[in-house]
Scaffold this motif. Structure first.
Motif, PDB file in Angstrom:
ATOM      1  N   ILE A  73       0.992  -1.038  -0.284  1.00 24.49           N
ATOM      2  CA  ILE A  73      -0.241   0.300  -0.224  1.00 24.49           C
ATOM      3  C   ILE A  73       0.711   1.009   0.169  1.00 24.49           C
ATOM      4  CG2 ILE A  73      -2.334  -0.713   1.441  1.00 24.49           C
ATOM      5  CD1 ILE A  73      -1.268   0.528   3.401  1.00 24.49           C
ATOM      6  N   GLU A  74       2.584   1.312   0.134  1.00 31.71           N
ATOM      7  CA  GLU A  74       2.748   2.981  -0.404  1.00 31.71           C
ATOM      8  C   GLU A  74       3.177   2.593  -1.270  1.00 31.71           C
ATOM      9  OE1 GLU A  74       5.983   5.412   0.690  1.00 31.71           O
ATOM     10  OE2 GLU A  74       4.997   3.882   2.202  1.00 31.71           O
ATOM     11  N   ARG A  75       2.106   3.919  -1.926  1.00 33.77           N
ATOM     12  CA  ARG A  75       1.670   4.471  -2.734  1.00 33.77           C
ATOM     13  C   ARG A  75       1.861   3.654  -4.154  1.00 33.77           C
ATOM     14  NH1 ARG A  75       6.184   9.530  -1.101  1.00 33.77           N
ATOM     15  NH2 ARG A  75       4.525  10.197   0.037  1.00 33.77           N
ATOM     16  N   PRO A  76       0.988   2.059  -4.614  1.00 29.94           N
ATOM     17  CA  PRO A  76       1.209   1.725  -5.406  1.00 29.94           C
ATOM     18  C   PRO A  76       0.326   2.585  -7.142  1.00 29.94           C
ATOM     19  CG  PRO A  76      -0.744   1.420  -4.251  1.00 29.94           C
ATOM     20  CD  PRO A  76       0.152   2.649  -3.500  1.00 29.94           C
ATOM     21  N   ILE A  77       1.321   2.525  -7.797  1.00 31.74           N
ATOM     22  CA  ILE A  77       0.948   2.344  -9.328  1.00 31.74           C
ATOM     23  C   ILE A  77      -0.360   2.757  -9.586  1.00 31.74           C
ATOM     24  CG2 ILE A  77       1.347   2.514 -11.485  1.00 31.74           C
ATOM     25  CD1 ILE A  77       3.972   1.544 -10.599  1.00 31.74           C
ATOM     26  N   GLY A  78      -0.830   3.774 -10.589  1.00 39.05           N
ATOM     27  CA  GLY A  78      -2.101   3.737 -11.231  1.00 39.05           C
ATOM     28  C   GLY A  78      -3.878   4.118  -9.517  1.00 39.05           C
ATOM     29  N   PRO A 494     -12.163  -7.634  -9.542  1.00 41.72           N
ATOM     30  CA  PRO A 494     -10.802  -7.091 -10.639  1.00 41.72           C
ATOM     31  C   PRO A 494     -11.142  -5.685 -10.851  1.00 41.72           C
ATOM     32  CG  PRO A 494     -13.294  -7.620 -11.473  1.00 41.72           C
ATOM     33  CD  PRO A 494     -13.311  -7.919  -9.780  1.00 41.72           C
ATOM     34  N   GLU A 495      -9.500  -5.154 -10.997  1.00 37.88           N
ATOM     35  CA  GLU A 495      -8.505  -3.784 -11.308  1.00 37.88           C
ATOM     36  C   GLU A 495      -8.370  -3.584 -12.028  1.00 37.88           C
ATOM     37  OE1 GLU A 495      -6.723  -0.300  -8.652  1.00 37.88           O
ATOM     38  OE2 GLU A 495      -6.836  -2.536  -7.690  1.00 37.88           O
ATOM     39  N   LEU A 496      -8.172  -2.789 -13.630  1.00 36.77           N
ATOM     40  CA  LEU A 496      -7.247  -2.636 -14.515  1.00 36.77           C
ATOM     41  C   LEU A 496      -7.090  -1.232 -14.105  1.00 36.77           C
ATOM     42  CD1 LEU A 496      -8.938  -4.466 -17.150  1.00 36.77           C
ATOM     43  CD2 LEU A 496      -6.865  -5.507 -15.625  1.00 36.77           C
ATOM     44  N   GLY A 510      -5.915   6.475 -16.306  1.00 39.20           N
ATOM     45  CA  GLY A 510      -7.465   5.401 -16.273  1.00 39.20           C
ATOM     46  C   GLY A 510      -7.230   4.416 -15.188  1.00 39.20           C
ATOM     47  N   ARG A 511      -8.204   3.979 -14.655  1.00 36.05           N
ATOM     48  CA  ARG A 511      -8.685   3.185 -14.224  1.00 36.05           C
ATOM     49  C   ARG A 511     -10.192   2.408 -13.629  1.00 36.05           C
ATOM     50  NH1 ARG A 511      -9.967   3.060  -8.672  1.00 36.05           N
ATOM     51  NH2 ARG A 511      -9.167   1.006  -6.942  1.00 36.05           N
ATOM     52  N   VAL A 512      -9.733   1.618 -13.988  1.00 35.25           N
ATOM     53  CA  VAL A 512     -11.431   0.536 -13.666  1.00 35.25           C
ATOM     54  C   VAL A 512     -11.666   0.019 -12.788  1.00 35.25           C
ATOM     55  CG1 VAL A 512     -10.974  -1.039 -15.226  1.00 35.25           C
ATOM     56  CG2 VAL A 512     -13.413  -0.344 -14.473  1.00 35.25           C
ATOM     57  N   LEU A 544     -18.657  -0.835  -8.736  1.00 34.77           N
ATOM     58  CA  LEU A 544     -18.654  -0.404 -10.293  1.00 34.77           C
ATOM     59  C   LEU A 544     -17.711   1.270 -10.840  1.00 34.77           C
ATOM     60  CD1 LEU A 544     -16.348  -1.625 -13.136  1.00 34.77           C
ATOM     61  CD2 LEU A 544     -18.565  -1.503 -14.235  1.00 34.77           C
ATOM     62  N   GLY A 545     -16.309   1.463 -10.659  1.00 33.77           N
ATOM     63  CA  GLY A 545     -16.220   2.648 -10.879  1.00 33.77           C
ATOM     64  C   GLY A 545     -14.502   2.652 -12.040  1.00 33.77           C
ATOM     65  N   PHE A 546     -15.379   4.175 -12.060  1.00 37.50           N
ATOM     66  CA  PHE A 546     -14.235   3.930 -13.860  1.00 37.50           C
ATOM     67  C   PHE A 546     -13.457   5.056 -13.158  1.00 37.50           C
ATOM     68  CE2 PHE A 546     -17.277   1.645 -15.722  1.00 37.50           C
ATOM     69  CZ  PHE A 546     -16.959   0.324 -16.604  1.00 37.50           C
ATOM     70  N   ASP A 547     -12.545   5.109 -13.707  1.00 39.99           N
ATOM     71  CA  ASP A 547     -11.260   6.909 -12.974  1.00 39.99           C
ATOM     72  C   ASP A 547     -10.726   7.077 -14.631  1.00 39.99           C
ATOM     73  OD1 ASP A 547     -12.398   7.030  -9.948  1.00 39.99           O
ATOM     74  OD2 ASP A 547     -10.415   5.669  -9.366  1.00 39.99           O
ATOM     75  N   LEU A 548     -10.335   8.529 -14.886  1.00 44.38           N
ATOM     76  CA  LEU A 548      -9.780   9.206 -15.772  1.00 44.38           C
ATOM     77  C   LEU A 548      -9.042  10.704 -14.946  1.00 44.38           C
ATOM     78  CD1 LEU A 548      -8.708   9.043 -18.702  1.00 44.38           C
ATOM     79  CD2 LEU A 548     -11.077  10.154 -19.725  1.00 44.38           C
TER      80      LEU A 548
END
Length: 776
Positions: A73-78, A494-496, A510-512, A544-548
């Motif tokens: 959890i130390e500042r993970p990417i994305g 899931p997460e991408l 971008g993240r879902v 279900l969340g979308f971030d940009l």
């Protein structure tokens, strides 16, 4: 409903995922990874932390050799993360509660909790309807969970003085944190021994009898590192019957016997005794916002709130009492003891095992009922992290297995009037076991020097097995009914994510992602009447969340972050009050949408000058929810689709501008002005009643100086006036249930809601607090 074996299979499949990482061969240090930090506000101890990060040492209080893997959890990417540090939030101001600190992060909403420094925190409005326990997020401290296995987090135990940084993870996070992380997560980081490097003593004092005495001690000796924080805080409170007294101890210690083995010990203990003021109606708030002159119902001032307590504590007529006459209060204790062992299998692979015990004990005789409970819980977690290459590409992979359980024994009594916090008849008795078993896997893959992809997956089975016996007493005797729960929930998350970073000053992400939160045992045993009963049909809340978003530096010294989010909720938990003094009850709204924009900025535009901005726009609406209301023999159904979800302000803002003398005789002297503003919001599903918004102004002055010729090394002085213009505003509003007219069957209007007590706490009036700290 799924069997335990299904969760076991899912967990073991996740556990097998390190096999996919076996091709990771070349070592990759933390400095070589592509880490996206959205907005960081750092302060004391920053040079040490930056040096530690550069060497690859873990960031959560454990000294490790170069190459040691940081916690996942130390500042993970994305991720959409804001790192809130000490400067401007803790180090040079009287931080009376953690809520005032976290407002530096976009997406965070603060509500006054039930007594003392208790606050209810929400991320992206996911918990903004709550007024007691914080839910819909996961809270950790130094990597150890402080959210119990039923999803409950409380912030009585959190004294801001103990921390050097708080990471705010926004959006669905169950692939990284598991159950309950539908809104996000908070990761608290206490100051390590090397950051303190000595000892400090401090005192803050201010309006309404506020007094805080605290000290910190820490250092490093060979393989040992230790930091200890303790505080005693008390105040009379700005509302009638709101005094409190709380003590906190926070210990972080580590032992590194060899380059590849590290041990960490974490201990937190907090006790709080707090008088609970009355929650008023909106009409009463406008007359008597701070509930003053309300010692006795017979002589109460206009606008005082009273609660009807059963004269004999069991049945029959009720007696109106004020908060003082009812002796409403809380006596709670929280104790956490946890440990972690970290072992470097090789230069690229780290294995961790951590275990912990968490006891929450409460005694809360306030309003028309009194709750008592003991909730001992424990957790076991193991994870494996490997850094290197996958298919010739730099990669970081991790897998986690976790189990947690809480054993609940709780009772609910009627309150009896007068004579102190007297109990009446027993009306509810709960016995339950709530547990979570699951696993999570995550892969960060550098596709090209400018592109990084992230994939995560979590699977978890949660179960609630228990019963609630409800007792009803009449003149003829006492009868009881039994509600039983045997529920199991299997959830997959899931997460991408994809990050494009063409240069160090600019990134696009971008993240879902998905999140889930299972019901708590307590919500299953409170029905729509606000009394103990059967509510065991609650379903899992899912989103279900979308971030940009983008993070960039358009000018030297100016860091901007902009994030747009759109989240689709299924079976969202909605909690509201059925009336004055009754227990809040929870129901599922079939479908809803949350969408908004988050803006963060940090600008050092000329030497000494600095501006900070955190803005959130959050639009939340029901898209599928039909509410059924009943009164006597009448029943009606109302379609709430398109209505705003109660408790969530559409706009909120923190803006701060300050100046610190950079050099010369006055170096160390500074100050800032800060505006905190929030939009009004509805507090009922029909959107008939809206509490007003507010804007308050805070002013701060501070001074810090090294003391080269004395026993003390440094002195810090600070003073602050909050709510300078003495604005009267709503600090917390409990959402209210709509009702029917028993005679006509029509929905009662705004006037009925505005006159319903049990909803509103006023925010603090003009307040002055000053303090000093000596470092040795």
């Amino acid at each position: 409903m799924r069997s335990h074996s299904a969760a076991h299979r899912a967990a073991w499949l996740l556990a097998a995922s390190p096999l996919a990482l076996s091709g990771l061969a070349a070592a990759q240090t933390a400095g070589e990874s592509v880490t996206l930090e959205e907005l960081a506000v750092t302060g004391e101890g920053a040079p040490q932390r930056q040096a530690a990060a550069g060497s690859g040492a873990p960031g959560f209080g454990v000294s490790g050799p170069p190459g040691a893997a940081a916690l996942g959890i130390e500042r993970p990417i994305g991720q959409v993360v804001t790192a809130v540090g000490r400067e401007g939030t803790i180090a040079n101001r009287p931080a009376t509660s953690i809520g005032t600190v976290l407002l530096d992060s976009p997406g965070v909403t603060l509500r006054q909790g039930n007594g003392g420094r208790d606050v209810v925190i929400s991320i992206r409005g996911n918990n903004a309807r709550a007024t007691g326990v914080t839910r819909n997020m996961v809270v950790l401290e130094d990597g150890f969970p402080v959210t119990q296995p039923d999803g409950a987090s409380r912030f009585d135990l959190v004294d801001p003085r103990a921390y050097s940084r708080i990471d705010v993870f926004r959006g669905p996070q169950s692939a990284l944190f598991g159950n309950f992380a539908t809104g996000g997560a908070l990761a608290f980081r206490t100051r390590t021994g090397r950051e303190i490097d000595g000892y400090e003593i401090g005192v803050d004092a201010g309006s309404f009898g506020y007094l805080s005495n605290y000290f910190s001690v820490g250092g490093v000796s060979g393989p040992f590192e230790i930091s200890l924080f303790a505080s005693d805080v008390r105040a009379n409170g700005y509302q009638d019957h709101s005094s409190y007294d709380t003590q906190t101890i926070n210990l972080l210690a580590s032992y590194t016997p060899s380059p590849d083995n590290r041990f960490t010990l974490k201990v937190i203990n907090n006790e709080v005794t707090a008088n609970i003021p009355a929650r008023s109606s909106l009409d009463q708030f406008r007359i008597n916002p701070y509930q003053r002159g309300c010692d006795a119902a017979a002589t109460a001032a206009p606008g005082c709130t009273t609660f009807g307590l059963l004269a004999n504590g069991a049945f029959g007529p009720r007696v109106p009492v004020t908060a003082s006459e009812g002796a409403f209060r809380r006596n709670d204790r929280r104790t956490i003891i946890a440990g972690r062992w970290e072992h470097d299998i090789d230069a690229q692979t780290a294995w961790r095992v951590q275990v912990g015990f968490d006891e929450r004990n409460y005694n809360q005789p306030f309003y028309t009922t009194s709750g008592r409970g003991s909730l001992p819980s424990y957790f076991v977690q193991t994870d494996l992290t490997r850094r290197g290459e996958l298919f010739g590409l730099p990669a970081v992979g991790s897998v986690t297995l976790a189990y947690s359980a809480v054993d609940i024994a709780a009772s609910v009594y009627n309150r009896a009037p007068y004579g102190g916090a007297r109990l009446g008849a027993l009306i509810g008795l709960q016995e339950a076991l709530q547990s979570n078993l699951g696993g999570r896997a995550r892969l960060e893959l550098e596709l090209a020097p400018q592109w990084t992809a992230v994939a995560g997956l979590g699977a978890e089975e949660s179960s609630i097995i228990g019963r609630n016996r409800t007792f009803a007493t009449t003149a003829a005797g006492t009868g009881s009914t039994l509600a039983q729960a045997d529920r199991r929930f299997l959830n997959v998350a899931p997460e991408l994510a994809l990050v494009y970073r063409p240069d160090p000053d600019w990134a696009l992400r971008g993240r879902v992602a998905t999140g889930y939160a299972t019901p708590s045992f307590s919500s299953m045993f409170v029905n729509a009447t606000g009394l103990p009963g059967n509510n065991t049909d609650l379903k899992t809340q899912e989103n279900l969340g979308f971030d940009l978003g983008t993070d960039f530096m358009p000018l030297p010294g100016l860091r901007l972050s902009l994030t747009g989010f759109y989240e689709f909720f299924h079976n969202e938990f909605v909690t509201q009050s059925p009336g004055a003094g009754l227990l809040n009850y929870t129901f599922n709204a079939p479908a809803s949408e949350h969408r908004g924009i988050e803006v963060g900025a940090d600008w050092t535009f000329v030497p000494g000058w600095r501006g900070v901005l955190a803005y959130t726009f959050d639009d939340q609406v029901y898209t599928d929810y039909v509410e059924q209301l009943s009164a006597a023999a009448l029943t009606a159904r109302f379609d709430r689709a398109g209505n705003r979800i109660p408790g969530v302000p559409a706009h909120q803002l923190l803006a701060r501008i300050g100046y610190d003398v950079p050099a010369g005789a006055l170096a160390g002297l500074g100050g800032f002005a800060e505006v905190v503003a929030q939009d009004g919001y509805f507090i009922d599903n029909a959107n008939l009643l809206k509490v007003p918004g507010f804007a308050i102004l805070n002013l701060n002055i501070h001074y810090a100086a090294l003391l080269p010729n004395g026993y003390a090394r440094r002195i810090d002085l600070y003073g602050e006036v909050r709510n300078v213009l003495d604005t009267t505003y709503v600090g917390s509003a409990n959402p209210l249930a709509n009702t029917l007219n028993a005679a006509t069957g029509a929905q009662n209007g705004r006037a009925a809601l505005a006159g319903t007590t049990g909803s509103i706490f006023a925010g603090p009036p003009r307040t002055f607090v000053a303090g000093m700290k000596l470092s040795f």
